[in-house]
Design an enzyme around this catalytic site. Structure first.
Site, short mmCIF file in Angstrom:
data_model
loop_
_atom_site.label_atom_id
_atom_site.label_comp_id
_atom_site.label_asym_id
_atom_site.label_seq_id
_atom_site.Cartn_x
_atom_site.Cartn_y
_atom_site.Cartn_z
N LYS A 41 0.75 -1.07 -0.01
CA LYS A 41 -0.02 -0.28 -0.01
C LYS A 41 0.84 1.31 -0.07
O LYS A 41 1.69 1.48 0.77
CB LYS A 41 -0.90 -0.25 1.34
CG LYS A 41 -1.82 1.31 1.63
CD LYS A 41 -2.74 1.16 2.19
CE LYS A 41 -3.56 2.42 2.77
NZ LYS A 41 -4.46 2.47 3.89
N ARG A 46 -10.87 9.69 2.13
CA ARG A 46 -10.70 10.44 3.15
C ARG A 46 -11.66 11.32 3.56
O ARG A 46 -12.00 11.79 4.61
CB ARG A 46 -9.27 11.21 3.40
CG ARG A 46 -8.20 10.10 3.53
CD ARG A 46 -6.79 10.68 3.55
NE ARG A 46 -5.56 9.73 3.33
CZ ARG A 46 -4.44 9.75 3.10
NH1 ARG A 46 -4.12 11.06 3.10
NH2 ARG A 46 -3.58 9.04 3.03
N LYS A 98 1.23 10.26 5.64
CA LYS A 98 1.40 8.72 6.08
C LYS A 98 2.80 8.00 5.59
O LYS A 98 2.82 6.85 5.52
CB LYS A 98 0.15 7.72 5.64
CG LYS A 98 -1.09 8.36 6.34
CD LYS A 98 -2.18 7.30 6.03
CE LYS A 98 -3.44 7.81 6.66
NZ LYS A 98 -5.05 6.98 6.73
N GLU A 110 7.50 -6.61 0.99
CA GLU A 110 6.19 -6.56 1.87
C GLU A 110 5.22 -7.89 1.46
O GLU A 110 4.64 -8.43 2.63
CB GLU A 110 5.47 -5.25 1.42
CG GLU A 110 6.21 -4.07 2.04
CD GLU A 110 5.88 -3.61 3.48
OE1 GLU A 110 5.10 -4.63 4.24
OE2 GLU A 110 6.14 -2.79 4.04
N LYS A 129 -2.15 -1.56 -3.76
CA LYS A 129 -3.22 -0.28 -3.85
C LYS A 129 -2.10 0.92 -3.85
O LYS A 129 -1.28 1.08 -3.13
CB LYS A 129 -3.85 -0.42 -2.35
CG LYS A 129 -4.60 0.67 -2.11
CD LYS A 129 -5.30 0.79 -0.89
CE LYS A 129 -6.02 2.00 -0.24
NZ LYS A 129 -6.50 2.05 1.08
N SER A 141 -10.36 5.52 -4.32
CA SER A 141 -11.37 6.50 -4.89
C SER A 141 -11.14 7.59 -5.67
O SER A 141 -11.52 8.12 -6.52
CB SER A 141 -11.55 7.11 -3.19
OG SER A 141 -10.30 7.86 -2.76
N TYR A 178 -15.31 0.91 -6.51
CA TYR A 178 -16.44 1.79 -6.51
C TYR A 178 -17.55 1.44 -7.62
O TYR A 178 -18.74 1.89 -7.54
CB TYR A 178 -16.38 3.25 -6.01
CG TYR A 178 -15.50 3.23 -4.71
CD1 TYR A 178 -16.03 3.22 -3.73
CD2 TYR A 178 -14.11 3.34 -5.04
CE1 TYR A 178 -15.22 3.31 -2.36
CE2 TYR A 178 -13.22 3.46 -3.84
CZ TYR A 178 -13.63 3.32 -2.64
OH TYR A 178 -12.78 3.45 -1.68
C1 PBG Z 1 -7.43 3.64 5.70
C2 PBG Z 1 -7.71 3.27 4.28
C3 PBG Z 1 -7.48 4.18 3.21
C4 PBG Z 1 -8.05 3.44 2.09
C5 PBG Z 1 -8.65 2.38 2.38
N1 PBG Z 1 -8.23 2.21 4.01
C6 PBG Z 1 -7.11 5.66 3.10
C7 PBG Z 1 -5.59 5.94 3.73
O1 PBG Z 1 -4.82 5.02 3.90
O2 PBG Z 1 -5.56 6.95 4.16
C8 PBG Z 1 -8.29 4.23 0.63
C9 PBG Z 1 -9.37 3.83 -0.15
C10 PBG Z 1 -9.67 4.61 -1.34
O3 PBG Z 1 -8.79 5.81 -1.50
O4 PBG Z 1 -10.58 4.39 -1.99
N2 PBG Z 1 -6.31 2.72 6.63
#
Ligand code: PBG
Length: 337
Positions: A204, A214, A227, A243, A258, A284, A323
């Site tokens: 990720k 968010r 992050k 990982e 991701k 998203s 989505y």
């Molecule tokens: C949180 C999480 C995130 C997403 C899924 N779980 C956002 C982040 O890490 O800030 C993102 C999913 C998306 O953008 O559709 N742990």
């Protein structure tokens, strides 16, 4: 005068021959997208009879639990195998430790129980990370400006067990703490949940493409800083393989990359290196980009949707969190009839 041109070299091989008709294109097609490949992410909010749009994700809603059950039933009727739940926790319930994550009656647990009771045939995936529950919006516990690893893992294990007790089928840790998969596996097993699967967000990345998510869960407002000390650097590829191998060694049943489309190279490396069930999260921001361009009439939204999903299959994905799941499932169903 009009002497025929000499034949072009190599023209006895004409790749276009196979593309000439629809039936032939179908016959030689290398990959297929089916409803079985789709996982639907859903946002849960407090309340009753509440359906609230997410402005940065046109067509995506936040649902109170009673409404969520209806969408889950719709997804099951279309043949979508699983859905992934994400809570928008009331601001008053967010604290420094993310303690609401451990509440057996939090939004996600309520949703698990309701879906389990009313839509037994669909798989329920729950997100393990503290960000929707913390006042600072980070996935872990903090000391000063540091994200604590091992202390966070202890809480994540309890969060995972809390979700399993509520009926989650697949635990999906998205926090990127080191060692959490092994710890969660041991914690689940010790509590009698050896059958509960783990889909790890293994690779990720620290990505700008999470912005609309968010908004949806309310962490753009809470997040302090970024992050990058736990999510991966977008410049890295070999590190993703490390990982993934760590998570598989620790007991992950499925792994995820991701975001999706900007990281197709990572998906392909992971899928071909390990040969284990590999998933992509079309996040998203990817959804928002396609919807925005389609909304402006700049691209054909349905075609871009199907093409983007096929790209994941071509790269080696077993399935996709998207989505678009409901819309794509409907489209696939119409194509068949
Ligand atoms: C949180 C999480 C995130 C997403 C899924 N779980 C956002 C982040 O890490 O800030 C993102 C999913 C998306 O953008 O559709 N742990």
């Amino acid at each position: 005068m009009n002497r025929p041109l000499p034949p072009l070299p190599g023209l006895h091989i004409r790749p276009r021959r196979n593309r000439r008709t629809d039936w032939s294109r179908r016959l030689v097609r290398e990959n297929a997208l089916s409803v079985d490949d789709l996982i639907l992410p859903l946002f849960v909010i407090d309340g009753h009879g509440t359906v609230e749009p997410v402005p940065s994700m046109p067509g995506v809603m936040r649902y109170s639990v009673d409404e969520l059950v209806k969408v889950a039933a719709q997804a099951a009727a279309l043949g979508i195998p699983a859905l992934a739940l994400f809570p928008n926790t009331l601001p008053a319930l967010r604290d420094a430790d993310g303690s609401e994550a451990l509440n057996p009656d939090n939004l996600v647990c309520q949703a698990c129980r309701a879906i389990r009771a009313h839509v037994p045939a669909i798989g329920i995936i729950t997100d393990v990370a503290l960000d929707p529950y913390t006042s600072h919006g980070h996935d872990g516990l903090m000391a000063g400006d540091q994200i604590l690893n091992d202390e966070t893992v202890d809480v994540l294990v309890r969060q995972a067990v809390n979700q399993a007790r509520a009926g989650a089928d697949i635990i999906a840790p998205s926090d990127m703490m080191d060692g959490r998969i092994g710890a969660i596996r041991a914690g689940l097993d010790a509590e009698g949940f050896a059958h509960v699967q783990i889909m790890s967000y293994a690779a990720k990345y620290a990505s700008a493409f999470y912005g609309p998510f968010r908004d949806a869960v309310g962490t753009n407002a809470t997040l302090i800083g970024d992050k990058r000390t736990y999510q991966m650097d977008p410049a890295n590829s070999d590190e993703a393989l490390m990982e993934v191998s760590l998570d598989l060694e620790q007991g992950a049943d499925m792994v995820m990359v991701k975001p999706g489309m900007p990281y197709l190279d990572i998906i392909q490396r992971v899928a071909s290196t390990f040969g284990r069930p590999t998933f992509a999260y079309q996040v998203s921001g990817e959804y928002a980009m396609i919807m925005a361009a389609a909304g402006n009439g700049w691209i054909d939204g349905n075609k871009a949707m199907m093409e983007s999903l096929m790209a994941f299959k071509r790269a080696g994905c077993r399935g996709i969190l998207t989505y678009f799941a409901l819309r794509a499932a409907e489209k696939l169903q119409n194509q068949r009839s």
